[in-house]
Design a protein around this motif. Structure first.
Motif, PDB file in Angstrom:
ATOM      1  N   ASN A  86       0.781  -1.231   0.117  1.00 23.04           N
ATOM      2  CA  ASN A  86      -0.098   0.167   0.131  1.00 23.04           C
ATOM      3  C   ASN A  86       0.884   1.276   0.035  1.00 23.04           C
ATOM      4  OD1 ASN A  86      -2.877  -0.823   0.336  1.00 23.04           O
ATOM      5  ND2 ASN A  86      -1.844  -2.272   1.741  1.00 23.04           N
ATOM      6  N   GLY A  87       1.954   1.086  -0.300  1.00 17.40           N
ATOM      7  CA  GLY A  87       2.849   2.248  -0.519  1.00 17.40           C
ATOM      8  C   GLY A  87       3.446   2.835   0.690  1.00 17.40           C
ATOM      9  N   ASN A  88       3.586   1.978   1.712  1.00 23.40           N
ATOM     10  CA  ASN A  88       4.602   2.540   2.768  1.00 23.40           C
ATOM     11  C   ASN A  88       5.764   1.810   2.628  1.00 23.40           C
ATOM     12  OD1 ASN A  88       2.660   0.058   2.990  1.00 23.40           O
ATOM     13  ND2 ASN A  88       3.549  -0.073   4.862  1.00 23.40           N
ATOM     14  N   GLY A  89       6.413   2.252   1.833  1.00 16.62           N
ATOM     15  CA  GLY A  89       8.058   1.834   1.737  1.00 16.62           C
ATOM     16  C   GLY A  89       8.717   2.942   2.525  1.00 16.62           C
ATOM     17  N   ALA A  90       9.796   2.660   2.632  1.00 16.90           N
ATOM     18  CA  ALA A  90      10.765   3.735   3.341  1.00 16.90           C
ATOM     19  C   ALA A  90      12.148   3.471   2.434  1.00 16.90           C
ATOM     20  CB  ALA A  90      11.099   3.397   4.917  1.00 16.90           C
ATOM     21  N   ASP A  91      12.901   4.261   2.927  1.00 16.79           N
ATOM     22  CA  ASP A  91      14.214   4.195   2.151  1.00 16.79           C
ATOM     23  C   ASP A  91      15.492   4.617   2.833  1.00 16.79           C
ATOM     24  OD1 ASP A  91      15.192   6.337  -0.729  1.00 16.79           O
ATOM     25  OD2 ASP A  91      15.759   4.311  -0.128  1.00 16.79           O
ATOM     26  N   HIS A  92      16.202   3.841   2.528  1.00  9.16           N
ATOM     27  CA  HIS A  92      17.966   4.149   3.190  1.00  9.16           C
ATOM     28  C   HIS A  92      18.213   5.525   2.816  1.00  9.16           C
ATOM     29  CE1 HIS A  92      21.271   3.197   4.970  1.00  9.16           C
ATOM     30  NE2 HIS A  92      22.040   3.710   4.119  1.00  9.16           N
ATOM     31  N   VAL A 106       1.954   3.520  -7.896  1.00  8.10           N
ATOM     32  CA  VAL A 106       1.030   4.447  -8.528  1.00  8.10           C
ATOM     33  C   VAL A 106       0.112   5.279  -7.552  1.00  8.10           C
ATOM     34  CG1 VAL A 106      -1.235   4.182 -10.018  1.00  8.10           C
ATOM     35  CG2 VAL A 106       0.682   3.290 -10.892  1.00  8.10           C
ATOM     36  N   SER A 107      -0.414   4.362  -6.364  1.00  7.84           N
ATOM     37  CA  SER A 107      -1.298   4.903  -5.409  1.00  7.84           C
ATOM     38  C   SER A 107      -0.458   6.217  -4.955  1.00  7.84           C
ATOM     39  CB  SER A 107      -1.322   4.193  -4.341  1.00  7.84           C
ATOM     40  OG  SER A 107      -0.095   3.757  -3.384  1.00  7.84           O
ATOM     41  N   ARG A 108       0.767   6.432  -4.998  1.00  5.47           N
ATOM     42  CA  ARG A 108       1.527   7.455  -4.238  1.00  5.47           C
ATOM     43  C   ARG A 108       1.906   8.622  -5.364  1.00  5.47           C
ATOM     44  NH1 ARG A 108       1.012   8.099  -0.013  1.00  5.47           N
ATOM     45  NH2 ARG A 108       2.823   9.329   0.528  1.00  5.47           N
ATOM     46  N   LEU A 109       1.653   8.724  -6.716  1.00  7.80           N
ATOM     47  CA  LEU A 109       1.836   9.492  -7.615  1.00  7.80           C
ATOM     48  C   LEU A 109       0.925  10.718  -7.450  1.00  7.80           C
ATOM     49  CD1 LEU A 109       3.611  10.461 -10.153  1.00  7.80           C
ATOM     50  CD2 LEU A 109       1.868   9.207 -11.446  1.00  7.80           C
ATOM     51  N   VAL A 435       6.724   1.733 -18.534  1.00  9.38           N
ATOM     52  CA  VAL A 435       6.070   0.444 -17.936  1.00  9.38           C
ATOM     53  C   VAL A 435       5.213   0.589 -16.726  1.00  9.38           C
ATOM     54  CG1 VAL A 435       6.700  -2.230 -17.452  1.00  9.38           C
ATOM     55  CG2 VAL A 435       8.233  -0.745 -18.639  1.00  9.38           C
ATOM     56  N   CYS A 436       3.966  -0.043 -16.986  1.00  3.35           N
ATOM     57  CA  CYS A 436       3.082  -0.270 -15.968  1.00  3.35           C
ATOM     58  C   CYS A 436       2.712  -1.675 -15.583  1.00  3.35           C
ATOM     59  CB  CYS A 436       1.920   0.617 -15.976  1.00  3.35           C
ATOM     60  SG  CYS A 436       0.749   0.864 -14.513  1.00  3.35           S
ATOM     61  N   ASP A 476      -0.246  -0.405  -7.627  1.00  3.53           N
ATOM     62  CA  ASP A 476      -0.655  -1.284  -6.331  1.00  3.53           C
ATOM     63  C   ASP A 476      -1.978  -1.114  -5.772  1.00  3.53           C
ATOM     64  OD1 ASP A 476      -0.148   1.395  -6.060  1.00  3.53           O
ATOM     65  OD2 ASP A 476       0.673   1.490  -3.861  1.00  3.53           O
ATOM     66  N   ARG A 477      -2.803  -0.164  -6.449  1.00  2.00           N
ATOM     67  CA  ARG A 477      -3.966   0.019  -5.976  1.00  2.00           C
ATOM     68  C   ARG A 477      -4.928  -1.319  -6.096  1.00  2.00           C
ATOM     69  NH1 ARG A 477      -5.910   4.726  -9.752  1.00  2.00           N
ATOM     70  NH2 ARG A 477      -5.179   3.071 -11.343  1.00  2.00           N
TER      71      ARG A 477
END
Lengths: 539, 539
Positions: A86-92, A106-109, A435-436, A476-477
């Motif tokens: 659901n888009g809850n990624g994090a990043d180093h 896509v949900s975050r764009l 690409v999608c 990811d929706r």
């Protein structure tokens, strides 16, 4: 908050929807908690393992592993690496390793397809007068602000950055050097060239706090010529000089319309050349025209070069680059027998036969002007005394040319001529994302297996095709059906849409691939798909 | 003019100054005549063979080879591939193969170090008031236009593009999405926030042809908030949203000075965040501050985060990012015992002790403000009704933050704090070119062998180190001594200067390498040099 942790030997957690393989590189690893579960991310790779367990049940395990749980607000980040769900990624945190680009979720764009048509700004911006404006507004690519002024939303900025890279390549390929000139141009400078009065109401004018007059530069002949004139010792050996910029320009259009096609603020590439002689200047002129030709050909746009009027820029030789289109505001006359083509305004009234060949009457066409070239001679260089030293060390006035490309206009014109009534089509090189990938609906039959297939596929794409990093969107929706998301993907014009459907669960998994540029649909194995996408050109 | 010719079996012409080995790939090959001789260039590689013969003596040979001589105006092009000598290289037209980046020939770079100080513009621009302004103007990195407005010349544009890429990485790393908002902001919008009056003379104001009032946006709180407010259905699940742009901003400074440090036109990164709660907004605030910290650390700049006044932006929490420097216009008070630091204007008059620890009196310092963060609360979102739907599907006003970075100011501030009085020093990642190669003076002892060594070296660098493509400058002004060119290279601040001197002619050739960031000089073999430069970080 973002403490990186040393990676350890963890290699199995259980899962929520997707399984990810944690890469055990001797790399830093980031662990955080989100309201969707625990996420472990190793750097610099794409792997995540997300657990569906509660925080409390994970904590002992992590303690045991000598790791410390890091709390983190959910959904803080668009991934720069591969995140999922659901888009809850994090990043180093970026540590200088350069290419840690991601899958876009896509949900975050920020591409809101539901911007309200409210507020005076929107009303002032007028009706949606053409296809590209309508499609781009509906898709959340642009949003109207003041009349003739638009917000460029994130996907448009990506497309524009690609176009800028292409233009840089072509301009630098013929010796162009990029600079950046002030937008505020002094009235004094513009009075020298007599354009202060000539431009009339098209010029945005203002005064500074000291009452000094300025205009917002729609073009920069005066500015660049005075710059080159300031160089104390310019030798003939240093010419030609080709200087260009890609910046925002201003023009107070009487009737802004057609979205980005005729705005009051727009991005333009303007190049200026300085040569030793008329012959050399004409040679430079030709080489710029050829670079323009290559640019449009790389974009897959059919572009006509037509003889044109020099207007208030001046000079004796001028061409427009026109994309044939019904909504075009220029009327063109094109010969069927030779390469002759002209803007109607350059021909004598009633002139209907080709002046160069006996093919007979010229065909009428309409066009969108996307580029314009001018051989200026010494119109500006004389005024500002832009000279060089010749072989005999005597000062000679430079021969100039100037060359414009409408950057935002090319974007909109391409959408205008390539799209259908309902679906955006981009020049392949400019598509915001190539690409999608559309995974199955959450909870549908086989959705877990489909999710695993999706993961493997994205991993293979990003791992195997470095050029596609940053170019892959994952829709990811998954609360929505494949069909509904597919409709969006078709409408937004991703060149390649990959559906992870029933076929992905067969013994030899097959992905449905819709090539939107060619309207083909194929069913490919993962390897075939990687092979296909490996041939995608990017810029 | 640019007909590519098929490559053939030619493998020996004689030479003028340098010998180049023609690569006999099965590639296209370009032949042209210049006033320095005949040039054959194979694509896509770096090889050129230049002959000192006359055109007429070459023609039969070319005919015999089935090739056609192509005339071409001399010095048309900066190379995108490796050209040499007096700069008269040519280029095969770009055909979509993406990375044909080159060696830059110093003789061709538009970085005029001899711009005359004439014309009213220059006088108006005032005295050179600080080191960075003086060094950047003298080196041809910037040139004054109107007061507080500068031309950014090509090397500066390169440095700025690198800084923009770095900022993009860090902002996108924390979830930032890049958009682009109009410069023209309607008075109506600014009256809503009451800033139309509040900003006074700092705002550049103008009217369009219909008499409607606008300002040129110095920041975009109003514009971005109204954009987000227009989104019809924004769910709490979609927050936070972080939107940023990197665009030209305008501010009518009463006293523009210090070159790019205090101008009236400048590039700024401005980001705006929308969150569900104050807690979430403060978390976002922290993550932006941390991203700023990482950015400055990657640039190698010591940056203080100090508590600051929110000024006319508003809000209740604010920090400045300050580079300590004598010419800084901000007075800072810094604690030696803890991390407390504040802009003097935030402290009570006479407050000299640290409010957080017993370390005693705060130390005074001056700083250049390069970034500023604001927690805005609902100051703007209330006015423009920027709401989201909460868990209960009720509308709630978003909590906002805004975050600025002075892009052109960071460039100048870095030059200010890193340079010596006479020589520019850049943060390594921002240097316009990483490497400058200085071959021997033409006609000097061993110059031919040195030229061949140079060719081999550049070939090795570009072939072996793809990341250095576009980063290597070759100082081809071989009519000048090594010493004179070395002086220029030191002054311009290339991180690595490689001199092909006497050592290159020893049995085991050694190149003199001056690492300007560390002030070390080394003598390295070609392999050692490739190894050293292979570790150079680029962006």
């Amino acid at each position: 908050m973002w403490n990186p942790l040393p990676s350890t030997g963890v290699n199995s957690f259980f899962l929520d929807t997707f399984i990810f393989h944690l890469c055990f590189l001797s790399q830093l690893c980031l662990v955080f908690w989100s309201d969707y579960g625990l996420v472990i991310m190793s750097d610099p790779f794409l792997s995540i393992r997300r657990s569906g367990t509660s925080e409390s049940s994970m904590e002992p395990l992590l303690h045991q592993l000598g790791q410390r749980l890091i709390r983190c607000a959910p959904r803080t980040l668009i991934c720069r690496k591969y995140t999922h769900g659901n888009g809850n990624g994090a990043d180093h945190p970026s540590t200088g390793s350069s290419h840690t680009t991601p899958v876009l979720l896509v949900s975050r764009l920020y591409q809101p397809a539901n911007l309200r048509e409210v507020g005076q700004e929107s009303r002032q911006a007028g009706e949606m007068t053409c296809k590209s404006q309508r499609l781009m507004q509906q898709a959340g690519l642009i949003h109207p602000s003041n009349p003739g002024c638009y917000y460029y939303l994130p996907a448009t900025v990506r497309a524009m950055e690609k176009l800028v890279r292409l233009i840089d390549q072509e301009m630098q390929g013929i010796g162009g050097q990029k600079l950046d000139m002030p937008s505020l141009c002094s009235a004094e400078l513009w009075r020298s060239s007599e354009r202060w009065d000539l431009m009339g109401k098209e010029l945005f004018r203002l005064q500074d706090r000291h009452g000094v007059d300025y205009c917002l530069g729609p073009t920069h002949e005066e500015a660049v010529t005075t710059l080159v004139a300031h160089q104390a010792s310019l030798s003939y050996r240093q010419l030609p000089i080709l200087l260009y910029q890609i910046t925002r320009k201003f023009r107070d259009e009487p009737k802004p319309r057609f979205g980005l096609l005729r705005g009051r603020e727009f991005y333009m590439k303007d190049m200026y050349s300085f040569d030793v002689s008329e012959e050399a200047a004409r040679h430079t002129y030709d080489s710029v025209c050829q670079a323009y030709g290559r640019l449009f050909s790389r974009l897959g746009l059919r572009c006509l070069r037509v003889q044109a009027d020099a207007g208030n820029i001046g000079g004796t030789l001028s061409h427009e680059f026109q994309l044939p289109a019904d909504i075009g505001e220029d009327r063109l006359l094109v010969c069927g027998g030779c390469s002759f083509a002209a803007n109607e305004e350059t021909l004598a009234p009633g002139e209907t036969d080709c002046p160069r060949c006996p093919a007979g009457p010229l065909a009428e066409s309409k066009g969108i002007e996307v580029g314009h070239t001018f051989y200026l001679g010494t119109k500006y260089s004389r005024v500002f005394n832009a000279t060089f030293s010749n072989h005999q060390n005597r000062p000679v006035v430079s021969e100039m040319g100037c060359y414009g490309l409408g950057v935002t206009r090319i974007l909109a014109a391409a959408v205008e001529v390539m799209s259908t009534e309902e679906a955006i089509r981009w020049p392949g090189l400019l598509a915001p994302y190539q690409v999608c990938v559309v995974p199955p609906k959450k909870g549908s039959k086989g959705s877990e297996e489909g999710a695993a297939q999706t993961e493997g596929l994205v991993h293979a794409l990003l791992g195997g095709l470095p050029r596609l990093r940053g170019e892959v969107a994952l829709d990811d929706r998954t609360q929505m059906t494949i069909g509904r998301r597919l409709k969006d993907a078709v409408r937004l014009g991703y060149p390649y849409v990959v559906v992870v459907g029933q076929g992905a669960q067969e013994e030899t998994p097959r992905f449905e691939v819709i090539c939107q540029q060619t309207d083909e649909t194929m069913f490919l194995s993962k390897d075939q798909l990687v092979d296909l996408l490996g041939r995608v050109e990017t810029v």
